[in-house]
Write a protein that holds these residues in place. Structure first.
Motif, PDB file in Angstrom:
ATOM      1  N   LEU A  59       0.821  -1.210   0.000  1.00 46.45           N
ATOM      2  CA  LEU A  59       0.000   0.000   0.000  1.00 46.45           C
ATOM      3  C   LEU A  59       0.857   1.264   0.000  1.00 46.45           C
ATOM      4  N   SER A 123      -1.556   1.759   8.216  1.00 49.71           N
ATOM      5  CA  SER A 123      -1.768   3.165   8.589  1.00 49.71           C
ATOM      6  C   SER A 123      -2.167   4.014   7.394  1.00 49.71           C
ATOM      7  N   SER A 124      -1.616   3.700   6.220  1.00 50.63           N
ATOM      8  CA  SER A 124      -1.890   4.551   5.057  1.00 50.63           C
ATOM      9  C   SER A 124      -3.372   4.502   4.701  1.00 50.63           C
ATOM     10  N   TRP A 127      -4.955   6.920   7.175  1.00 46.49           N
ATOM     11  CA  TRP A 127      -4.567   8.310   6.959  1.00 46.49           C
ATOM     12  C   TRP A 127      -5.122   8.878   5.663  1.00 46.49           C
ATOM     13  N   SER A 128      -5.408   8.006   4.707  1.00 48.83           N
ATOM     14  CA  SER A 128      -5.952   8.567   3.463  1.00 48.83           C
ATOM     15  C   SER A 128      -7.464   8.702   3.523  1.00 48.83           C
ATOM     16  N   HIS A 158       2.398   2.279  11.371  1.00 44.30           N
ATOM     17  CA  HIS A 158       3.333   3.289  11.874  1.00 44.30           C
ATOM     18  C   HIS A 158       2.885   3.713  13.255  1.00 44.30           C
ATOM     19  N   ASP A 170      -5.591   6.792  15.564  1.00 46.39           N
ATOM     20  CA  ASP A 170      -4.422   5.924  15.444  1.00 46.39           C
ATOM     21  C   ASP A 170      -4.409   4.855  16.518  1.00 46.39           C
TER      22      ASP A 170
END
Lengths: 241, 426
Positions: A59, A123-124, A127-128, A158, A170
């Motif tokens: 990813l 995490s991506s 976060w997106s 992360h 998170d």
């Protein structure tokens, strides 16, 4: 300490092995200063040598990155890919919708059978723009897939802001994922990007023993990175062996 | 396959160098010291985020070096920014610096330092005489032979302004973010989406996508984003900023483009986690901590204007960032196990310098001047006191009509021991 020895599992028959047990989930957390990409490539190399099939859900970084890094370990990832031992799900195209990504993983697992599934990184997705509940649900789905196809799972997150009073999303996702993990590996940095500390925790989902020993605080491992991979050493020796 | 290979001399991309570590093409940032920190330069197809903590323009100055170096190397440059931010992208382009002519007098400060060094030619132990002089920064690289026409890293002069020629303007593409979002029918939250589309079309139209057959690209494109995500870009969710960089990364990997963007951290003070997220989405991060807002640091480091740190180093296709093996400034060159140097920057009249900073800073000329001034003041006070004393003495002399004993210079114990041993023996 040999590179494969930092994490070993004792099978019920009493044999020590470095291969991940079946229906087993590992959570990796890293920080900006101590990227855990080396552990991902290490797991890939270890599985391909066993041999075992690998399904990589990329990813954040492209296939070429892992191919060049693993070349130094003597693994031609392009060849493995054509030989159907390695499959790469490019998440940058599918990450727009989580159900699509889930479908892509499910079909890839169906064709490969038992495999090592690696997610880089969870995490991506958060976060997106996806909510932590959605990402946690997605993870639970993948975890169930892994269990039903007798595979193993390695997930990278992360963890820079997990323990600061920052964003709650998170840590919410982290706790949800940790609940379903058998093992938690955490890297933290020591002064530079090539050195760090690796802590090993038994996860809440760990039922069988596997002879895993917690390594954190004074018993944590320290590592130094080379192009070929990490060199582990015990803490407190003053320098790397 | 035969192990014997015909050696083919490949010509590198114009304005680039192969990395000494893994022979990936590198682009220069326009500053030799910064190139050194990054391991020779910025790899092609990567992205760098420059973060500045206070509302200073140091980060934008670095961005100008990046753009100016691109024009100097005859590469195309895309400059992106919002006209509402300070000078805006057009202003940034118009205020670039010119290359140092070379024939003009050298840097005054440097000359001062040199003359000082000449004066203070100390007698030192023979075993140290052969060693290099202590240097806090790296000097400009000398171009290898045969590449006179190919500029990699130029030496810029901050006192001059570049007069853009028609050829330079043809290579520049200025994108104003405000014009992207001017359409009132579109919600402003999609600025980043629009910008991504615009960049994608620029890259494909100009032919910067890497060839599918694995051949090497013929030219490189530089992208510069000034004040990424500042409030004048319009309101947007964090996820918009993150996914812009996150999606741009694979696009950069597929093309011969390198991105440098500046990120104004104080404008996002309420969201400390945003920076880590954006850092994870870029290949390298440089963080500038200026002393502008802390008088304590200014007094402690009188020569420097701020500290520079690199939380993330670009490591394309490798586990270890090349800088860990190559950088001289970081003090790790040669794969040594030494500790890492602390780094700072300062803006001299004509140069921007990144150099090592020590807590026990060697005393600079300014500090010495202050000391001299202090001494002078002390002397004046002493003189005044002596004058007063002298008046009194004369009064005493008039009263007693006797010559006052001559003031004897103060003598140290050791001098007494040496000159009049009999006195001391007693």
């Amino acid at each position: 300490m040999s590179r494969d020895d930092f994490l070993t599992f004792t099978t019920p028959t009493g044999i020590r092995t470095s291969s991940l047990p079946i229906d087993f989930a590992v959570l990796l957390t890293d920080t900006l200063e101590s990227p855990a990409t080396f552990l991902l490539t290490h797991f890939v190399a270890r599985a391909l040598r066993e041999p075992r099939k690998v399904l990589f859900v990329g990813l954040s970084l492209a296939f070429e990155h892992y191919a060049t890094v693993l070349k130094k370990n003597g693994i031609q990832l392009a060849n493995e890919r054509t030989a159907d031992r390695f499959a790469f799900v490019d998440g940058s195209t599918a990450a727009g919708s989580l159900p699509k990504l889930y479908e892509a993983i499910a079909t890839a697992l169906q064709s490969s059978g038992s495999a090592l599934v690696i997610i880089d990184d969870l995490s991506s997705l958060l976060w997106s723009g996806h909510s932590s509940t959605d990402v946690a649900r997605f993870f639970a789905g993948v975890r169930a897939l892994v269990a039903s196809s007798s595979s193993s799972l390695v997930t990278l997150m992360h963890g820079d802001d997990l323990h600061t009073a920052g964003d709650l999303e998170d840590s919410h996702l982290f706790r949800r994922v940790l609940q379903q993990s058998d093992l938690w590996l955490q890297t933290t940095s020591l002064s530079s990007q090539t050195r760090g500390e690796l802590s090993i925790y038994r996860g809440p989902a760990l039922v069988e023993d596997y002879g895993i020993v917690d390594r954190s605080g004074p018993t944590a491992l320290q590592y130094k990175l080379d192009e070929s991979g990490p060199t582990f050493s015990v803490k407190g020796l003053g320098k790397f062996l | 396959m035969s192990s014997f290979k015909r050696r083919v001399t490949t010509t590198p991309l114009p304005g680039s160098r192969p990395s000494p570590y893994n022979s990936l093409p590198l682009l220069s940032t326009g500053l030799s010291s910064l190139d050194d920190l990054l391991g020779g330069g910025l790899p092609l197809s990567s992205s760098l985020l420059i973060q500045s903590d206070a509302l200073t323009s140091y980060a934008d100055l670095l961005l100008k070096f990046w753009v100016a170096q691109g024009l100097e190397a005859k590469q195309e440059v895309v400059v992106i920014g919002s006209a509402l931010d300070g000078e805006g992208p057009q202003g940034l382009v118009e205020s670039l610096m010119e290359v140092d002519g070379g024939q003009v007098l050298g840097d005054e400060e440097d000359e001062e330092e040199n003359s000082e060094a000449k004066e203070e030619k100390l007698k030192i132990a023979f075993r140290y005489e052969g060693m290099k002089q202590h240097a806090t920064t790296v000097s400009a690289p000398t171009p290898p032979k045969g590449t006179e026409n190919d500029v990699y890293c130029s030496l810029f002069d901050l006192t001059t302004t570049k007069q853009l020629r028609a050829a330079d303007r043809a290579r520049l593409t200025v994108v104003d973010v405000d014009e992207l979002s001017e359409d009132p029918s579109r919600p402003p939250a999609e600025v980043y989406e629009e910008l991504y589309k615009r960049l994608e079309s620029i890259i494909t139209e100009k032919g910067y996508l890497l060839p599918e057959d694995g051949t090497k690209p013929r030219k490189a494109l530089r992208i510069a984003i000034s004040s990424f995500g500042s409030p004048s870009w319009g309101p947007a969710a964090w996820s918009g900023l993150y996914s812009f960089l996150h999606r741009l990364r694979p696009l950069l990997r597929r093309s011969a483009c390198t991105l440098v963007s500046t990120f104004p951290l104080p404008l996002h003070a309420s969201s400390p986690t945003l920076l880590t997220r954006l850092s994870h989405a870029s290949d390298g991060v440089i963080s500038l901590t200026s002393f502008a807002s802390s008088p304590l640091s200014i007094s402690q480091f009188p020569r420097h204007h701020g500290l520079l740190s690199i939380p993330k180093l670009p490591s394309l296709g490798s586990l270890v960032p090349p800088s860990a093996k190559l950088s001289v400034l970081r003090g790790l060159g040669g794969g040594g196990e030494g500790r890492e140097n602390n780094l700072g920057f300062r803006v001299k009249r004509r140069r921007f310098v990144v150099e090592t900073v020590n807590a026990d800073e060697p005393v600079g000329p300014e500090v010495e001047k202050k000391k001299v001034e202090k001494k002078v003041e002390e002397k004046k006070v002493e003189q005044k006191v002596q004058e007063k004393m002298g008046e009194r003495e004369t009064k005493v002399r008039f009263a007693g009509e006797k010559e006052a004993p001559k003031e004897q210079p103060r003598r140290s114990v050791s001098s007494i021991m040496h000159k009049q041993p009999e006195l001391y023996e007693f």
